[in-house]
Design a protein around this motif. Structure first.
Motif, PDB file in Angstrom:
ATOM      1  N   VAL A   1      -8.030  10.164  18.014  1.00 38.60           N
ATOM      2  CA  VAL A   1      -8.958   9.242  17.351  1.00 38.60           C
ATOM      3  C   VAL A   1      -8.574   9.001  15.883  1.00 38.60           C
ATOM      4  CG1 VAL A   1     -11.373   8.940  16.619  1.00 38.60           C
ATOM      5  CG2 VAL A   1     -10.869   9.657  18.953  1.00 38.60           C
ATOM      6  N   GLU A   2      -8.026  10.014  15.236  1.00 32.88           N
ATOM      7  CA  GLU A   2      -7.597   9.829  13.836  1.00 32.88           C
ATOM      8  C   GLU A   2      -6.460   8.812  13.753  1.00 32.88           C
ATOM      9  OE1 GLU A   2      -9.332  10.870  11.171  1.00 32.88           O
ATOM     10  OE2 GLU A   2     -10.685  11.575  12.749  1.00 32.88           O
ATOM     11  N   ILE A   3      -5.556   8.837  14.731  1.00 37.11           N
ATOM     12  CA  ILE A   3      -4.476   7.850  14.749  1.00 37.11           C
ATOM     13  C   ILE A   3      -5.040   6.469  15.098  1.00 37.11           C
ATOM     14  CG2 ILE A   3      -2.317   7.152  15.895  1.00 37.11           C
ATOM     15  CD1 ILE A   3      -1.548  10.138  15.922  1.00 37.11           C
ATOM     16  N   LEU A   4      -6.036   6.423  15.975  1.00 32.30           N
ATOM     17  CA  LEU A   4      -6.693   5.149  16.275  1.00 32.30           C
ATOM     18  C   LEU A   4      -7.254   4.548  14.986  1.00 32.30           C
ATOM     19  CD1 LEU A   4      -7.872   2.919  18.060  1.00 32.30           C
ATOM     20  CD2 LEU A   4      -9.807   4.438  18.544  1.00 32.30           C
ATOM     21  N   LYS A   5      -7.926   5.367  14.176  1.00 34.75           N
ATOM     22  CA  LYS A   5      -8.482   4.877  12.902  1.00 34.75           C
ATOM     23  C   LYS A   5      -7.372   4.367  11.993  1.00 34.75           C
ATOM     24  CE  LYS A   5     -12.513   7.906  13.003  1.00 34.75           C
ATOM     25  NZ  LYS A   5     -13.161   9.091  12.418  1.00 34.75           N
ATOM     26  N   ALA A   6      -6.236   5.081  11.953  1.00 35.38           N
ATOM     27  CA  ALA A   6      -5.094   4.647  11.135  1.00 35.38           C
ATOM     28  C   ALA A   6      -4.535   3.316  11.649  1.00 35.38           C
ATOM     29  CB  ALA A   6      -4.012   5.718  11.133  1.00 35.38           C
ATOM     30  N   LEU A   7      -4.464   3.154  12.976  1.00 40.45           N
ATOM     31  CA  LEU A   7      -3.993   1.898  13.572  1.00 40.45           C
ATOM     32  C   LEU A   7      -4.927   0.742  13.201  1.00 40.45           C
ATOM     33  CD1 LEU A   7      -2.990   3.217  17.097  1.00 40.45           C
ATOM     34  CD2 LEU A   7      -1.456   1.913  15.610  1.00 40.45           C
ATOM     35  N   ILE A   8      -6.215   0.994  13.241  1.00 40.82           N
ATOM     36  CA  ILE A   8      -7.207  -0.031  12.892  1.00 40.82           C
ATOM     37  C   ILE A   8      -7.034  -0.422  11.420  1.00 40.82           C
ATOM     38  CG2 ILE A   8      -9.672  -0.498  12.565  1.00 40.82           C
ATOM     39  CD1 ILE A   8     -10.158   1.446  15.010  1.00 40.82           C
ATOM     40  N   GLU A   9      -6.994   0.578  10.539  1.00 37.40           N
ATOM     41  CA  GLU A   9      -6.859   0.313   9.104  1.00 37.40           C
ATOM     42  C   GLU A   9      -5.565  -0.425   8.798  1.00 37.40           C
ATOM     43  OE1 GLU A   9      -7.263   4.241   7.451  1.00 37.40           O
ATOM     44  OE2 GLU A   9      -9.452   4.166   7.580  1.00 37.40           O
ATOM     45  N   GLN A  10      -4.472   0.010   9.411  1.00 36.46           N
ATOM     46  CA  GLN A  10      -3.164  -0.606   9.191  1.00 36.46           C
ATOM     47  C   GLN A  10      -3.164  -2.062   9.645  1.00 36.46           C
ATOM     48  OE1 GLN A  10      -0.445   0.356   7.539  1.00 36.46           O
ATOM     49  NE2 GLN A  10       0.345  -1.671   8.018  1.00 36.46           N
ATOM     50  N   SER A  11      -3.774  -2.333  10.785  1.00 32.41           N
ATOM     51  CA  SER A  11      -3.828  -3.678  11.335  1.00 32.41           C
ATOM     52  C   SER A  11      -4.632  -4.608  10.422  1.00 32.41           C
ATOM     53  CB  SER A  11      -4.448  -3.632  12.729  1.00 32.41           C
ATOM     54  OG  SER A  11      -4.217  -4.825  13.418  1.00 32.41           O
ATOM     55  N   VAL A  12      -5.777  -4.139   9.968  1.00 27.69           N
ATOM     56  CA  VAL A  12      -6.639  -4.934   9.078  1.00 27.69           C
ATOM     57  C   VAL A  12      -5.892  -5.237   7.776  1.00 27.69           C
ATOM     58  CG1 VAL A  12      -8.761  -4.881   7.683  1.00 27.69           C
ATOM     59  CG2 VAL A  12      -8.820  -4.141  10.081  1.00 27.69           C
ATOM     60  N   THR A  13      -5.276  -4.224   7.177  1.00 29.50           N
ATOM     61  CA  THR A  13      -4.526  -4.397   5.927  1.00 29.50           C
ATOM     62  C   THR A  13      -3.385  -5.390   6.119  1.00 29.50           C
ATOM     63  OG1 THR A  13      -5.070  -2.159   5.244  1.00 29.50           O
ATOM     64  CG2 THR A  13      -3.188  -3.173   4.149  1.00 29.50           C
ATOM     65  N   PHE A  14      -2.620  -5.212   7.189  1.00 25.12           N
ATOM     66  CA  PHE A  14      -1.480  -6.079   7.497  1.00 25.12           C
ATOM     67  C   PHE A  14      -1.929  -7.543   7.600  1.00 25.12           C
ATOM     68  CE2 PHE A  14       1.094  -8.255  10.757  1.00 25.12           C
ATOM     69  CZ  PHE A  14       2.350  -8.189  10.180  1.00 25.12           C
ATOM     70  N   LEU A  15      -3.012  -7.804   8.354  1.00 30.06           N
ATOM     71  CA  LEU A  15      -3.463  -9.168   8.554  1.00 30.06           C
ATOM     72  C   LEU A  15      -4.067  -9.762   7.286  1.00 30.06           C
ATOM     73  CD1 LEU A  15      -4.916  -8.830  12.139  1.00 30.06           C
ATOM     74  CD2 LEU A  15      -2.940 -10.212  11.446  1.00 30.06           C
ATOM     75  N   GLN A  16      -4.783  -8.960   6.516  1.00 30.29           N
ATOM     76  CA  GLN A  16      -5.376  -9.479   5.288  1.00 30.29           C
ATOM     77  C   GLN A  16      -4.305  -9.806   4.239  1.00 30.29           C
ATOM     78  OE1 GLN A  16      -8.394  -6.471   4.575  1.00 30.29           O
ATOM     79  NE2 GLN A  16      -9.959  -7.767   5.484  1.00 30.29           N
TER      80      GLN A  16
END
Length: 140
Positions: free
Chosen positions: A119-134
């Motif tokens: 789940v911690e990696i899932l959170k990192a994937l979510i954060e990374q994806s949001v940052t990348f797209l923004q």
């Protein structure tokens, strides 16, 4: 003109999850709902008939095709749970190495259940994806 099928709408996310047949998958959908909401800070919205999305961005391709899409999202499908992250993010593969049991496509990562993943990696994937797209699409 190409019409995007997956648009944000006002259908109830909770109602959609409640209609997921498999009780374990329904339970996982609620877990994912909490994780995605907590990690992104965005409320869940339905996109099309079956994607639960968080936040949104406006994209425009060189071909002229443009539209809106959720920053991240998931869908508790019959076979597997689809997790939607940014396409083209160079950091995704590194994070997926220790993610747990999954398969991945161009934009999706597929899991059987939340218990199979970190789940911690899932959170990192979510954060990374949001940052990348923004960063890639800053005007939304």
């Amino acid at each position: 003109m190409y019409e995007l099928k997956t648009k944000e709408n006002d259908k109830s996310v909770i109602e959609f999850i409640e209609n997921v047949d498999n009780p374990k998958k329904r339970e996982d959908a609620y877990k994912l709902l909490d994780i995605f909401k907590e990690t992104t800070g965005y409320n869940a919205k339905m996109w099309g008939p079956s994607i639960i999305g968080f936040g949104s961005y406006h994209y425009k391709y060189e071909s002229g095709h443009e539209g809106d899409a959720p920053l991240v999202g998931f869908s508790p499908r019959k076979a597997k749970i689809s997790l939607y992250f940014a396409t083209g993010d160079p950091h995704r593969e590194g994070l997926l190495k220790n993610f747990g049991k999954h398969t991945s496509g161009k934009a999706c990562v597929y899991i059987n259940k939340v218990a199979d993943i970190d789940v911690e990696i899932l959170k990192a994937l979510i954060e990374q994806s949001v940052t990348f797209l923004q960063e890639k699409y800053p005007n939304h």
